[in-house]
Write a protein that holds these residues in place. Structure first.
Motif, PDB file in Angstrom:
ATOM      1  N   GLY A 198       0.804  -1.213   0.000  1.00  0.00           N
ATOM      2  CA  GLY A 198       0.000   0.000   0.000  1.00  0.00           C
ATOM      3  C   GLY A 198       0.835   1.259   0.000  1.00  0.00           C
ATOM      4  N   LEU A 199       1.951   1.256  -0.742  1.00  0.00           N
ATOM      5  CA  LEU A 199       2.893   2.368  -0.695  1.00  0.00           C
ATOM      6  C   LEU A 199       2.978   3.085  -2.031  1.00  0.00           C
ATOM      7  N   LEU A 200       3.037   4.423  -1.946  1.00  0.00           N
ATOM      8  CA  LEU A 200       3.426   5.268  -3.066  1.00  0.00           C
ATOM      9  C   LEU A 200       4.703   5.989  -2.653  1.00  0.00           C
ATOM     10  N   ARG A 201       5.694   6.036  -3.600  1.00  0.00           N
ATOM     11  CA  ARG A 201       7.012   6.584  -3.253  1.00  0.00           C
ATOM     12  C   ARG A 201       7.458   7.619  -4.276  1.00  0.00           C
ATOM     13  N   TRP A 202       8.171   8.631  -3.743  1.00  0.00           N
ATOM     14  CA  TRP A 202       8.780   9.676  -4.559  1.00  0.00           C
ATOM     15  C   TRP A 202      10.184   9.972  -4.023  1.00  0.00           C
ATOM     16  N   SER A 203      11.012  10.556  -4.862  1.00  0.00           N
ATOM     17  CA  SER A 203      12.280  11.162  -4.434  1.00  0.00           C
ATOM     18  C   SER A 203      12.214  12.628  -4.828  1.00  0.00           C
ATOM     19  N   LEU A 204      12.306  13.496  -3.855  1.00  0.00           N
ATOM     20  CA  LEU A 204      12.112  14.920  -4.097  1.00  0.00           C
ATOM     21  C   LEU A 204      13.422  15.667  -3.956  1.00  0.00           C
ATOM     22  N   ASP A 205      13.720  16.531  -4.922  1.00  0.00           N
ATOM     23  CA  ASP A 205      14.873  17.428  -4.856  1.00  0.00           C
ATOM     24  C   ASP A 205      14.391  18.801  -4.434  1.00  0.00           C
ATOM     25  N   LEU A 206      14.933  19.297  -3.307  1.00  0.00           N
ATOM     26  CA  LEU A 206      14.526  20.605  -2.781  1.00  0.00           C
ATOM     27  C   LEU A 206      15.747  21.499  -2.647  1.00  0.00           C
ATOM     28  N   PRO A 207      15.906  22.497  -3.507  1.00  0.00           N
ATOM     29  CA  PRO A 207      16.969  23.486  -3.304  1.00  0.00           C
ATOM     30  C   PRO A 207      16.705  24.290  -2.029  1.00  0.00           C
ATOM     31  N   PRO A 208      17.672  25.008  -1.526  1.00  0.00           N
ATOM     32  CA  PRO A 208      17.452  25.843  -0.335  1.00  0.00           C
ATOM     33  C   PRO A 208      16.319  26.847  -0.573  1.00  0.00           C
ATOM     34  N   GLY A 209      15.416  26.916   0.371  1.00  0.00           N
ATOM     35  CA  GLY A 209      14.304  27.850   0.287  1.00  0.00           C
ATOM     36  C   GLY A 209      13.174  27.411  -0.619  1.00  0.00           C
ATOM     37  N   ALA A 210      13.285  26.231  -1.240  1.00  0.00           N
ATOM     38  CA  ALA A 210      12.267  25.774  -2.181  1.00  0.00           C
ATOM     39  C   ALA A 210      11.221  24.915  -1.485  1.00  0.00           C
ATOM     40  N   HIS A 211      10.142  24.652  -2.213  1.00  0.00           N
ATOM     41  CA  HIS A 211       9.113  23.755  -1.699  1.00  0.00           C
ATOM     42  C   HIS A 211       8.611  22.879  -2.842  1.00  0.00           C
ATOM     43  N   ARG A 212       8.106  21.703  -2.493  1.00  0.00           N
ATOM     44  CA  ARG A 212       7.513  20.778  -3.454  1.00  0.00           C
ATOM     45  C   ARG A 212       6.183  20.291  -2.897  1.00  0.00           C
ATOM     46  N   THR A 213       5.211  20.092  -3.805  1.00  0.00           N
ATOM     47  CA  THR A 213       3.865  19.684  -3.390  1.00  0.00           C
ATOM     48  C   THR A 213       3.461  18.409  -4.118  1.00  0.00           C
ATOM     49  N   ILE A 214       2.866  17.508  -3.375  1.00  0.00           N
ATOM     50  CA  ILE A 214       2.245  16.309  -3.926  1.00  0.00           C
ATOM     51  C   ILE A 214       0.771  16.366  -3.565  1.00  0.00           C
ATOM     52  N   GLU A 215      -0.078  16.129  -4.544  1.00  0.00           N
ATOM     53  CA  GLU A 215      -1.517  16.186  -4.303  1.00  0.00           C
ATOM     54  C   GLU A 215      -2.130  14.819  -4.530  1.00  0.00           C
ATOM     55  N   LEU A 216      -2.870  14.345  -3.527  1.00  0.00           N
ATOM     56  CA  LEU A 216      -3.573  13.075  -3.608  1.00  0.00           C
ATOM     57  C   LEU A 216      -5.047  13.335  -3.856  1.00  0.00           C
ATOM     58  N   HIS A 217      -5.662  12.500  -4.691  1.00  0.00           N
ATOM     59  CA  HIS A 217      -7.090  12.606  -4.999  1.00  0.00           C
ATOM     60  C   HIS A 217      -7.744  11.271  -4.686  1.00  0.00           C
ATOM     61  N   ILE A 218      -8.721  11.297  -3.755  1.00  0.00           N
ATOM     62  CA  ILE A 218      -9.416  10.083  -3.334  1.00  0.00           C
ATOM     63  C   ILE A 218     -10.810  10.101  -3.938  1.00  0.00           C
ATOM     64  N   CYS A 219     -11.161   9.032  -4.645  1.00  0.00           N
ATOM     65  CA  CYS A 219     -12.463   8.970  -5.319  1.00  0.00           C
ATOM     66  C   CYS A 219     -13.166   7.665  -4.993  1.00  0.00           C
ATOM     67  N   LEU A 220     -14.491   7.719  -4.955  1.00  0.00           N
ATOM     68  CA  LEU A 220     -15.333   6.539  -4.779  1.00  0.00           C
ATOM     69  C   LEU A 220     -16.161   6.344  -6.031  1.00  0.00           C
ATOM     70  N   HIS A 221     -16.240   5.085  -6.498  1.00  0.00           N
ATOM     71  CA  HIS A 221     -17.034   4.749  -7.669  1.00  0.00           C
ATOM     72  C   HIS A 221     -17.927   3.569  -7.305  1.00  0.00           C
ATOM     73  N   THR A 222     -19.220   3.729  -7.522  1.00  0.00           N
ATOM     74  CA  THR A 222     -20.128   2.610  -7.297  1.00  0.00           C
ATOM     75  C   THR A 222     -20.183   1.748  -8.548  1.00  0.00           C
ATOM     76  N   ARG A 223     -20.824   0.603  -8.418  1.00  0.00           N
ATOM     77  CA  ARG A 223     -20.870  -0.333  -9.528  1.00  0.00           C
ATOM     78  C   ARG A 223     -21.539   0.287 -10.741  1.00  0.00           C
ATOM     79  N   SER A 224     -22.516   1.214 -10.490  1.00  0.00           N
ATOM     80  CA  SER A 224     -23.214   1.853 -11.607  1.00  0.00           C
ATOM     81  C   SER A 224     -22.420   2.999 -12.209  1.00  0.00           C
ATOM     82  N   GLY A 225     -21.283   3.327 -11.557  1.00  0.00           N
ATOM     83  CA  GLY A 225     -20.466   4.413 -12.086  1.00  0.00           C
ATOM     84  C   GLY A 225     -20.686   5.730 -11.385  1.00  0.00           C
ATOM     85  N   SER A 226     -21.651   5.794 -10.468  1.00  0.00           N
ATOM     86  CA  SER A 226     -21.919   7.041  -9.746  1.00  0.00           C
ATOM     87  C   SER A 226     -20.883   7.239  -8.668  1.00  0.00           C
ATOM     88  N   THR A 227     -20.545   8.494  -8.394  1.00  0.00           N
ATOM     89  CA  THR A 227     -19.670   8.796  -7.269  1.00  0.00           C
ATOM     90  C   THR A 227     -20.450   8.957  -5.985  1.00  0.00           C
TER      91      THR A 227
END
Length: 695
Positions: A198-227
């Protein structure tokens, strides 16, 4: 002493190794008082405020349409979990969690890496790393994810399911059952995805004073396709329902006063109400308020109507859509239930059987319609809803006719029907429904108004004899009368509903069930230390048998009843008592970050104390948020009669908040603003054309 206790043959104790295993513990509600709840129904995110991670324990996780879409979301940076330093709400639907990490490049004890997580109820989590060290960093980052896709109702009782196996899906992971599947995708995509762990992995390079963002999106789908973005009565998604959040059916009110906390409380309450707004699955254009999170994420008829009524100063759209939704559920077939709005039973505490929320909703329906008309509900909408209100009044008349031959309950409204008991607050709701219903019928040229007024007058006479208990302290109303006529004399805050009379024509108040002397006595009782904690009214007097400060109907402070009491006391001319209750609610709200829960412990206020949270209280809750707004606007005292073209102001002269300016209200479907001076003098600053202002 023989005969006082049952005697049974004595048997030797069973050896420890032969004793049967203890029975499994019954289901228990999971505590939520230390959680941060982000709400944008039908979506939720419930997080611990202690660490910011989602570990899957208790009720933690993301939810949609009554199902947990993600239970675990544990972040590690360079193999370590960030040190949690802060968790705070930044809106009803969002929370921010801040953590730090020390790196090998930190010269001293000060951490050089800041980790922020912005969690949104809609199923989005943004993870941002800030490099405050003087060197560039290359950091491995991993997120451990898991879910059980369990029903919210099961998780709430501690019956979470086992983690489901994951599979790699697109730029993330996927979990599936026979009826639904959930996915988590990431932007940017992970460099590695390990489904077995159950793991997602990244290697992030951050220069001094910098920032990096990762965005996760969680979705639910029913059998009929409705959210599954809408709630049905069972709290589950309805295929094909609209996924868009409904627009707010109220105006954007703002309050400024010498006490800045009041404006914060009103803004927070409106934000919470927006998170509780849900669509009717049958007619998605109609919206209403869910009762509260996390236990009752569906529309509860009585509470939805009560909240809509308290929000009438912000417009009539919510009341109209709530009334339309409940009218569709009303019993319209011939029979004893004709005209009644269905609703579940509700626990009424240790001293009485459960009450029926459907009866309360049936009695509220005509009253809310009548008052919405006074606030400016358009005439075509009134005509559309009037038949349902008439059916409610027909139910009231037939139900009391059925008790006419009962010596104890003659003419009273039983709750639950048909056998009772006869509750104090139910008679108050019935009396108000009859008077406001008669006013409505007269205004719409419908028959039956005189009969309703005669019935209400007869109820007043009976109530003042049958429900008032004389004692050396001046007397008190009975909490209820049993079917055999025995009164329950315990002092309860529910008696505050006797002061809630409602608006008639020309902004006049309807008469109450009590006469003037007994109204004064009730005001003293509500303001006494037996009920008033100085944070609000406890549900049961603290010296009464069965008092429990955490009892949700036997001692806890309920915000709704406190707000009802404050407005009722103000209407009865007891301004000092009303302002004391309002000030107590405002002080309590500060301790809860201005998001008042539905209830909190009924401990007496001390000089250095704070209100004690109830571990399983809904927060946010519709009647608590609406009650906070109702209490604040009680200070202004707006009494409209839009059909008559008039409006009056009756501000409280006590002005516990000092000078006030309230903008963004709605009267006659037009903006309305008012200023109240520090001396309690009201001045209308904006109002609909043609609305005559009176004293």
């Amino acid at each position: 002493m023989a005969g006082m206790f049952p005697t049974t043959p004595q048997t030797p104790p069973t050896p420890a190794r032969q004793r049967a295993a203890p029975p499994p513990r019954p289901p228990e509600p999971q505590p939520v008082h230390t959680t941060l709840i982000c709400a944008a129904l039908p979506a939720l995110a419930i997080s611990s405020a202690d660490h910011g991670q989602l570990t899957g324990s208790g009720m933690e996780g993301f939810y949609r349409s009554g199902r947990r879409t993600l239970a675990r979301c544990v972040l590690r940076v360079a193999g370590s979990q960030p040190l949690h330093v802060q968790a705070r709400s930044v809106g009803a639907d969002r929370a921010r969690f801040t953590g730090t990490l020390r790196t090998s490049h930190d010269p001293g004890p000060d951490p050089g890496l800041l980790v922020e997580r912005l969690r949104n109820a809609d199923g989005t989590e943004r993870i941002t790393l800030h490099n405050h060290t003087p060197r560039a960093l290359r950091l491995p980052l991993e997120v451990n994810l898991a879910t059980d896709l369990a029903e919210l109702s099961a998780v709430a009782l501690g019956f979470a399911g086992p983690d489901l196996p994951a599979s790699v899906h697109d730029a993330g992971l996927r979990w599936a059952t026979d009826t639904a599947h959930a996915t988590v995708t990431a932007d940017p995509p992970p460099e590695d995805a390990l489904a077995a762990a159950g793991l997602l992995r990244w290697s992030l390079d951050l220069p001094p004073g910098a920032h990096r963002t990762i965005e996760l999106h969680i979705c639910l789908h029913t059998r009929s396709g409705s959210t599954g973005s809408a709630y049905s009565a069972a709290g589950r998604g309805t295929p094909g329902a609209s996924t868009a959040r409904p627009p707010r059916p109220w105006s954007a009110a703002r309050l400024q006063s010498d006490d800045p906390r009041a404006g914060t409380l009103l803004t927070t309450a409106l934000d919470d109400l927006n998170g509780l707004l849900i669509r009717d699955p049958a007619v998605p254009a109609d919206t209403g308020l869910a009762a509260g999170i996390p236990w009752r994420c569906t529309l509860a008829p009585a509470e939805a109507l009560a909240a809509a009524r308290m929000l009438l100063p912000l417009g009539t759209r919510l009341a109209a859509s709530t009334l339309r939704t409940l009218a569709r559920s009303q019993h319209a077939e011939t029979g004893p239930d004709f005209g009644r709005i269905p609703g579940p039973l509700r626990d009424a505490g240790p001293h009485s059987p459960p009450s029926c929320t459907g009866i309360e909703a049936t009695l509220l329906f005509p009253a809310v319609l009548a008052e919405a008309r006074r606030w400016g509900l358009p005439a075509p909408e009134v005509e559309r809803l009037l038949p349902a209100a008439e059916r409610c009044l027909t139910w009231l008349h037939r139900t009391t006719e059925a008790t006419a031959d009962a010596s104890a309950g003659a003419g009273y409204v039983p709750d639950p029907a048909p056998s009772g008991p006869y509750r104090c607050e139910t008679q108050a709701h019935a009396h108000r429904a009859a008077l406001l219903g008669a006013d409505l019928l007269d205004a719409c040229n419908r028959p039956g108004a005189d009969a309703l007024r005669d019935w209400a007058a007869a109820l007043r006479r009976r109530f003042r004899d049958g429900f008032w208990i004389d004692d050396p302290g001046g007397g008190r109303p009975a909490a209820l009368c049993a079917p055999d006529g025995r009164p329950l004399t315990r002092l309860v805050s529910g008696a505050a509903h006797l002061l809630d009379t409602g608006l008639l024509g020309s902004g006049a108040l309807a008469p109450g069930l009590l006469d003037g002397v007994r109204t004064e006595q009730l005001a003293k009782l509500l303001n006494s230390p037996a009920l008033d904690t100085s944070w609000g009214l406890r549900g049961l007097g603290h010296k009464e048998d069965g008092y429990n400060p955490f009892g949700h109907r036997s001692g806890a402070v309920r915000v709704h009843e406190t707000a009802v009491a404050a407005s009722g006391l103000a209407a009865a001319g007891r301004e000092a008592e009303a302002t004391s209750l309002i000030r107590g609610l405002l002080d309590a709200s500060e301790s809860f970050g201005y998001r008042l829960p539905e209830m909190y412990a009924g401990h007496q206020r001390t000089g250095d104390g704070a209100p004690v949270p109830h571990p399983t209280a809904c927060r946010p809750a519709a009647v608590a948020a609406a009650g906070a707004i109702h209490a604040l606007l009680t200070l202004v005292g707006i009494r409209p009669d839009v059909p008559g073209g008039t409006l009056s102001l009756r501000p409280l002269t006590g002005t516990p908040l000092g000078a006030m300016q309230v903008t963004g209200l709605t009267v006659a479907e037009q903006p309305f603003s008012v200023h109240v001076s520090g001396r309690g003098l009201g001045m209308v600053e904006e109002a609909a054309d043609g609305l005559q202002l009176g004293a």
